[in-house]
Design an enzyme around this catalytic site. Structure first.
Site, PDB file in Angstrom:
ATOM      1  N   GLY A   1     -38.592-107.448 -36.961  1.00  0.00           N
ATOM      2  CA  GLY A   1     -39.228-108.067 -35.814  1.00  0.00           C
ATOM      3  C   GLY A   1     -39.536-107.130 -34.654  1.00  0.00           C
ATOM      4  O   GLY A   1     -39.997-107.566 -33.614  1.00  0.00           O
TER       5      GLY A   1
ATOM      6  N   LYS B   1     -41.296-100.455 -46.207  1.00  0.00           N
ATOM      7  CA  LYS B   1     -42.117-101.545 -46.726  1.00  0.00           C
ATOM      8  C   LYS B   1     -43.151-101.021 -47.714  1.00  0.00           C
ATOM      9  O   LYS B   1     -43.297-101.545 -48.821  1.00  0.00           O
ATOM     10  CB  LYS B   1     -42.812-102.254 -45.555  1.00  0.00           C
ATOM     11  CG  LYS B   1     -43.364-103.607 -45.880  1.00  0.00           C
ATOM     12  CD  LYS B   1     -44.061-104.225 -44.668  1.00  0.00           C
ATOM     13  CE  LYS B   1     -43.090-104.722 -43.620  1.00  0.00           C
ATOM     14  NZ  LYS B   1     -43.751-105.109 -42.358  1.00  0.00           N
TER      15      LYS B   1
ATOM     16  N   CYS C   1      -6.042 -82.629 -35.971  1.00  0.00           N
ATOM     17  CA  CYS C   1      -5.249 -83.715 -35.411  1.00  0.00           C
ATOM     18  C   CYS C   1      -5.903 -84.345 -34.187  1.00  0.00           C
ATOM     19  O   CYS C   1      -5.301 -85.146 -33.514  1.00  0.00           O
ATOM     20  CB  CYS C   1      -3.840 -83.253 -35.079  1.00  0.00           C
ATOM     21  SG  CYS C   1      -3.791 -81.990 -33.805  1.00  0.00           S
TER      22      CYS C   1
ATOM     23  N   ARG D   1     -49.887-104.271 -41.508  1.00  0.00           N
ATOM     24  CA  ARG D   1     -48.447-104.454 -41.340  1.00  0.00           C
ATOM     25  C   ARG D   1     -47.741-103.153 -40.995  1.00  0.00           C
ATOM     26  O   ARG D   1     -47.944-102.136 -41.647  1.00  0.00           O
ATOM     27  CB  ARG D   1     -47.832-104.997 -42.626  1.00  0.00           C
ATOM     28  CG  ARG D   1     -48.652-106.058 -43.291  1.00  0.00           C
ATOM     29  CD  ARG D   1     -48.141-106.389 -44.688  1.00  0.00           C
ATOM     30  NE  ARG D   1     -46.793-106.944 -44.701  1.00  0.00           N
ATOM     31  CZ  ARG D   1     -46.130-107.187 -45.826  1.00  0.00           C
ATOM     32  NH1 ARG D   1     -46.656-106.896 -47.003  1.00  0.00           N
ATOM     33  NH2 ARG D   1     -44.921-107.695 -45.768  1.00  0.00           N
TER      34      ARG D   1
ATOM     35  N   SER E   1      -3.583 -76.307 -37.011  1.00  0.00           N
ATOM     36  CA  SER E   1      -4.050 -77.680 -36.858  1.00  0.00           C
ATOM     37  C   SER E   1      -5.077 -77.665 -35.735  1.00  0.00           C
ATOM     38  O   SER E   1      -4.765 -77.292 -34.605  1.00  0.00           O
ATOM     39  CB  SER E   1      -2.880 -78.594 -36.512  1.00  0.00           C
ATOM     40  OG  SER E   1      -3.358 -79.900 -36.282  1.00  0.00           O
TER      41      SER E   1
ATOM     42  N   TYR F   1      -6.223 -81.441 -44.664  1.00  0.00           N
ATOM     43  CA  TYR F   1      -5.946 -82.817 -44.280  1.00  0.00           C
ATOM     44  C   TYR F   1      -6.563 -83.148 -42.927  1.00  0.00           C
ATOM     45  O   TYR F   1      -6.914 -82.257 -42.160  1.00  0.00           O
ATOM     46  CB  TYR F   1      -4.433 -83.085 -44.236  1.00  0.00           C
ATOM     47  CG  TYR F   1      -3.703 -82.377 -43.123  1.00  0.00           C
ATOM     48  CD1 TYR F   1      -3.580 -82.964 -41.858  1.00  0.00           C
ATOM     49  CD2 TYR F   1      -3.126 -81.125 -43.320  1.00  0.00           C
ATOM     50  CE1 TYR F   1      -2.930 -82.316 -40.834  1.00  0.00           C
ATOM     51  CE2 TYR F   1      -2.469 -80.465 -42.296  1.00  0.00           C
ATOM     52  CZ  TYR F   1      -2.379 -81.058 -41.048  1.00  0.00           C
ATOM     53  OH  TYR F   1      -1.738 -80.426 -40.020  1.00  0.00           O
TER      54      TYR F   1
ATOM     55  N   HIS G   1     -34.067-114.705 -37.127  1.00  0.00           N
ATOM     56  CA  HIS G   1     -33.971-113.469 -36.356  1.00  0.00           C
ATOM     57  C   HIS G   1     -32.532-113.207 -35.909  1.00  0.00           C
ATOM     58  O   HIS G   1     -31.991-112.119 -36.092  1.00  0.00           O
ATOM     59  CB  HIS G   1     -34.906-113.549 -35.141  1.00  0.00           C
ATOM     60  CG  HIS G   1     -34.837-112.359 -34.247  1.00  0.00           C
ATOM     61  ND1 HIS G   1     -34.029-112.310 -33.134  1.00  0.00           N
ATOM     62  CD2 HIS G   1     -35.446-111.156 -34.323  1.00  0.00           C
ATOM     63  CE1 HIS G   1     -34.158-111.131 -32.549  1.00  0.00           C
ATOM     64  NE2 HIS G   1     -35.026-110.408 -33.248  1.00  0.00           N
TER      65      HIS G   1
ATOM     66  N   MET H   1     -41.632-104.407 -34.611  1.00  0.00           N
ATOM     67  CA  MET H   1     -43.014-103.955 -34.500  1.00  0.00           C
ATOM     68  C   MET H   1     -43.929-105.045 -35.026  1.00  0.00           C
ATOM     69  O   MET H   1     -43.480-106.094 -35.432  1.00  0.00           O
ATOM     70  CB  MET H   1     -43.179-102.642 -35.236  1.00  0.00           C
ATOM     71  CG  MET H   1     -42.420-101.544 -34.522  1.00  0.00           C
ATOM     72  SD  MET H   1     -42.743 -99.963 -35.209  1.00  0.00           S
ATOM     73  CE  MET H   1     -42.154-100.227 -36.840  1.00  0.00           C
TER      74      MET H   1
ATOM     75  N   ARG I   1     -36.667-105.248 -50.073  1.00  0.00           N
ATOM     76  CA  ARG I   1     -35.907-104.063 -49.660  1.00  0.00           C
ATOM     77  C   ARG I   1     -34.455-104.342 -49.985  1.00  0.00           C
ATOM     78  O   ARG I   1     -34.052-105.493 -50.181  1.00  0.00           O
ATOM     79  CB  ARG I   1     -36.083-103.797 -48.169  1.00  0.00           C
ATOM     80  CG  ARG I   1     -35.418-104.838 -47.316  1.00  0.00           C
ATOM     81  CD  ARG I   1     -35.805-104.751 -45.868  1.00  0.00           C
ATOM     82  NE  ARG I   1     -35.703-106.099 -45.351  1.00  0.00           N
ATOM     83  CZ  ARG I   1     -36.347-106.556 -44.287  1.00  0.00           C
ATOM     84  NH1 ARG I   1     -37.146-105.782 -43.622  1.00  0.00           N
ATOM     85  NH2 ARG I   1     -36.192-107.787 -43.903  1.00  0.00           N
TER      86      ARG I   1
END
Ligand code: ADP
Ligand code: MG
Ligand code: MG
Length: 925
Positions: free
Chosen positions: A128, A50, A877, A119, A809, A897, A479, A130, A363
């Site tokens: 919501g 914020k 794998c 704030r 593998s 891979y 909310h 804090m 934001r």
């Protein structure tokens, strides 16, 4: 103008505050307070999201009420030591002085009070969770000054009652219900329905009442000293970091617990000054679909959270154009500025004070999975971001979410209402009307839909437990909607025709149908429709697309499918990791191929020994000395047929076949069953020769820790002819495919090797068999032979093992078990929850690779193997091959891979692309 800012705010980026403060020259480590003009959006760690964005907007020249931010560092000191850092008070005083000068009035000044909001604002948004307190600075002494300045008696008392209410609840810990009740009582006494109908005298009485509540509940009077109010509020914000609901939210969202929150002190602007004032929230695009347009809610004559709290009905943002055209136009302009600046969807809080627009927050907004894909491609089309950046705007978890099934629109269903499509998905469950029941029922395995009039932070537990959330009030920014979207949970909100009665635990539809607690309902978060009973589901369009049943190029193709198709193409273009499938049969292999698999990384052969073939395996085991040749010979053609099918479906692509791995007892009858059978036969004097021999064998093979016993390569070395038979089946299948003009690319993989000697013996025998098959079939097979790395010893001696292996593998499931000494089936059920709760690990090491332990073995073994044999092929794998975070790790370690279950392949492709794009980005930086 009521809140004129005396000093003109500077346009453009400015790092220097306008007043000369001595602290600015101090080393930054000692600096706990930043003016909004000093920060920027990159300082989220320090200023919280914020604060960083308020600074960014300030420096963009947008109308932000002046203020300053106390850093998360100050909060950390407070949380660790229990007191504010020594330097903080003086720094706050300096910044407050500067603010007072700028505003031309002092905090709480009797004839013209400066008021501020205090704030919370952490690095990651925790909607919501804090607390924020508005109107700080107001007192008995200044309330009439405020009234005189504003020319509005009612407004001043309304602001004061709000202060006492918020301060009482948040800072002094008074039960908020007591204030709510007093407010209700005042409305009832006057015979009115909403708060705006209370006049100045009513509100003045209410203030007196509220003050009594505070005195009675806390044993002290509501503090009249403005600075004391401010300091207490700052401390309350620090404390709110560690409330239970904040902790729960962080655990859920995997936000670290030690970040702390910043505190923003922001001069007040007032949306409660009458009908020409108001407060609102907005998105620059639809957070559910990504579409550009005007999305938001506005509420006249209101302050702060009123707009999302559902106390009065909001109007759609588009209506603001009729209410206050100038502010509306300016807001649209600002929204465009923000989108172009942040190059992303933004969400916004704003307030209009007597026709003047103020920005209170922005934001980068949360969005649904579908919107994330659509927005990313839209932004590419607008030229705001490139393809590499588009890949960073989506993730595998979102893609996985898009692959969940949806309701079958063709099925018979009984629609009982419709609300706002707030967070997509198809959820079915039993109706519950409170969080407690939601948690209780879901613990006993029930699926539930949490139905509320509206939700608040106390409902978080229930929301987590529920399949979906349905509310009868609130909009896209309520909310319920915001939190559900964040959790990726289905939500329909604002279904106003449904009357929700939480007290008697029932919901009534418009035509009078009653849904009681426990009745099944279905909610569709993509359309907002609510149904009674269970609606069947069908595959999502994204799955239809991957299956090849829907084409992204088609004119009528779904926008989402088009976006997914484009993003997948970006990912495939940049990724270095190849993606293979774990598939044991032709059907899985074919699906894997449709989903984009570039081969099979793990074909288990266990199932080829089950069912009717089990009896042959029994015979193998019963053979005392030499393996039962006949049993092996019977198995050979069956195995071969399996492989031919598999190689055909993966023609041209590598197929790694793992020789038999699990402990023998898995193929044998249960020891107790068998004992009973033998005993019964004996009692009845029946023939039971075979069962008796089997029982003896089972006893002989019985192991305390089968997973660490006779399995994998050990089995192959102990049962003569077993591995040779499997190798022959693979080789002959490959030879037949070759002769049929196919292109089989089989790789033979030996499981559970701990030392190179084991591999050497198997290899020698296998090479002999392959040479024979090549000779009899007259073909060259080019089969490769490699090993799993799934024991710590194998990883530690990888350099030696590579001498005998064409590929490694990493079997990270077993490797995790053996490195940690965890028996997965046991530990997950018995104590993993406790470990997760205690934060010993944030996520199970079976889900995401443990980089420091298991991962470091993988890293070192890969390097040691390649040092011996530079062309050694490396793959993984284990299930980690389809886990987003693990895929990034395997990319970074340099594997060739990953292999995962067919359904996870798109996720692995996407994450492999994201990993490549990310590391490219950081290379060029
Ligand atoms: P949250 O993090 O829960 O959104 P905020 O700090 O944004 O909490 O504040 C809660 C509400 O109060 C929001 O609606 C916000 O816009 C409003 N608000 C905060 N500061 C001010 C201010 N200085 N003037 C007017 N309204 C404010
Ligand atoms: Mg806010
Ligand atoms: Mg294994």
């Amino acid at each position: 103008m009521f809140l004129a800012v005396r000093a003109a705010r500077r346009r453009g980026v400015s790092a220097v505050p306008e007043t000369q403060d001595p602290h600015v020259t101090q080393p930054s480590s000692a600096k706990f307070v930043y003016d909004f003009t000093e920060g920027n959006r990159d300082l989220k760690d320090l200023l919280g999201g914020k604060g960083a964005n308020l600074a960014e907007m300030t420096n963009l020249g947008l109308p932000v009420p002046p203020g300053f931010t106390i850093t998360t560092e100050a909060c950390k000191v407070y949380l660790e030591s229990g007191t504010e850092p020594a330097a903080l008070r003086a720094e706050v005083s300096q910044h407050l002085d500067a603010l007072e000068q700028k505003m031309g009035k002092k905090l709480g000044q009797a004839d013209d009070p400066l008021l501020v909001s205090v704030r919370s604002g952490a690095k990651f948004s925790m909607p919501g969770m804090m607390d924020t307190v508005l109107n700080i600075g107001l007192s008995d002494a200044s309330v009439s000054g405020l009234a005189a300045q504003a020319g509005d008696e009612r407004f001043a008392w309304d602001s004061y009652r709000r202060l006492i209410q918020m301060f009482g609840k948040t800072v002094l810990g008074v039960d908020g219900e007591l204030f709510e009740e007093a407010l209700e009582e005042a409305k009832r006494a006057k015979g009115v329905r909403v708060d705006v109908e209370l006049d100045a005298a009513d509100l003045q009485n209410l203030v007196a009442h509220f003050k009594d509540v505070v005195a009675k509940e806390t044993g002290r009077d509501f503090p009249q000293d403005p600075r004391e109010q401010m300091d207490l509020a700052i401390r309350a914000v620090f404390d709110s970091w560690n409330t239970d609901r904040a902790k729960l939210y962080r655990r859920q969202e995997r936000i670290p617990g030690d970040l702390g929150t910043a505190v923003n002190v922001c001069s007040m602007v007032f949306g409660n000054l009458g009908p020409d004032s108001g407060t609102g929230v907005a998105f620059t695009r639809d957070p559910a679909s990504g579409q550009q347009g005007v999305y938001g809610d506005y509420l006249q004559n209101a302050q702060g959270e009123d707009v999302v709290a559902g106390i009065r009905n909001t109007v759609p943002l588009a209506d603001l154009e009729n209410i206050d055209k100038a502010s509306y136009d300016q807001l649209m302009q600002i929204m465009e500025t923000l989108e172009t600046h942040y190059k992303d969807l933004c969400d916004i809080e704003f307030t209009i004070e007597r026709g003047k627009l103020w920005m209170l927050q922005t934001r980068v907004g949360k969005r649904t999975a579908g919107a994330a894909f659509r927005i990313a491609t839209q932004l590419v089309d607008q030229g705001l971001i490139d393809e590499a950046e588009a890949l960073q705007r989506v993730n595998g978890a979102q893609l996985a979410q898009l692959m969940f099934p949806r309701f079958d629109l063709g099925a018979k269903s009984e629609m009982i209402g419709r609300g706002i499509a707030a967070s997509p998905g198809a959820a079915v469950g039993k109706a519950v009307f409170d969080s407690y029941t939601a948690v209780k029922w879901s613990r006993s395995g029930e699926k539930v839909i949490l139905i509320r009039r509206e939700t608040n932070p106390d409902d978080l537990n229930g929301m987590i437990a529920a399949e979906g959330i349905l509310t009868s009030r609130g909009g896209k920014t309520s909310h319920a909607a915001v939190v559900a979207r964040g959790m990726g949970k289905t939500c329909v909100c604002g279904a106003e025709e449904l009357e929700v009665d939480t007290k008697s635990r029932r919901m009534t539809t418009q035509d009078g149908t009653v849904i009681e607690e426990g009745d099944v309902v279905s909610i569709d978060g993509s359309t907002g429709k609510v149904y009674a009973g269970e609606v069947p589901v069908v595959p999502s369009p994204v799955v239809e697309y991957f299956e090849g049943r829907m084409h992204a190029g088609a004119d009528d193709a779904d926008e989402l499918v088009k976006a997914v198709h484009r993003i997948m193409a970006y990912a495939d273009r940049v990724r270095r990791l190849r993606v293979r499938a774990n598939a044991d049969n032709a059907e899985d292999a074919a699906r894997a191929r449709r989903f984009g698999a570039q081969g099979i990384g793990l074909c288990r052969t266990e199932h080829m020994f089950l069912g009717e073939r089990r009896e042959m395996v029994e015979r193998l085991i019963l053979a005392d000395t030499d393996a039962d040749k006949a049993a092996l010979e019977e198995l050979l053609p069956l195995q071969k047929a399996d492989f031919i099918e598999l190689f055909e479906s993966m023609d041209g692509l590598p197929v790694t076949v793992r020789l038999l791995d699990p402990p023998l007892h898995e193929f044998l009858p249960d020891i107790t069953d068998l004992s009973v059978r033998v005993a019964l036969a004996e009692a009845r004097h029946e023939k039971h020769e075979n069962d008796l021999r089997l029982l003896q064998a089972v006893h002989k093979l019985h192991e305390q820790n089968p997973m660490l016993g006779l399995r994998g390569v050990r089995l192959g070395l102990v049962i003569p002819g077993l591995f040779a038979m499997q190798v022959r089946a693979i080789a002959e299948a490959a030879a037949e495919r070759k002769n049929a003009k196919g292109d089989p690319r089989a790789e033979i993989m030996i499981p559970l090797v701990g030392t190179v000697q084991e591999l050497e013996i198997v290899r020698e025998e296998a090479e002999q068999v392959i040479a024979e098959v090549e000779k009899t079939h007259g073909v060259e097979l080019k089969l490769t032979l490699g090993t799993m790395i799934e024991l710590p010893r194998a990883a530690l001696t990888a350099g030696q093992i590579a001498e005998s292996a064409d590929f490694f593998s990493f079997g990270t499931n077993d490797l995790t078990q053996t490195v940690w000494g965890f028996s997965r089936d046991d530990v997950e059920a018995s104590f993993f929850t406790a470990y997760l709760e205690k934060g010993i690990f944030g996520v199970s090491p079976f889900e995401t690779i443990d980089k420091d332990g298991v991962g470091s073995l993988v890293r070192n073994a890969a390097a040691a193997g390649r040092a011996t044999r530079p062309d050694l092929k490396l793959g993984v794998c284990g299930e980690h091959g389809g886990d987003p975070e693990s895929v990034h790790f395997f990319h970074e370690v340099g594997l060739d891979y990953v292999s995962c279950s067919p359904f996870r392949i798109p996720v692995a492709r996407l994450e492999a692309g994201r990993a490549a794009a990310e590391s490219k980005g950081s290379d060029s930086r």
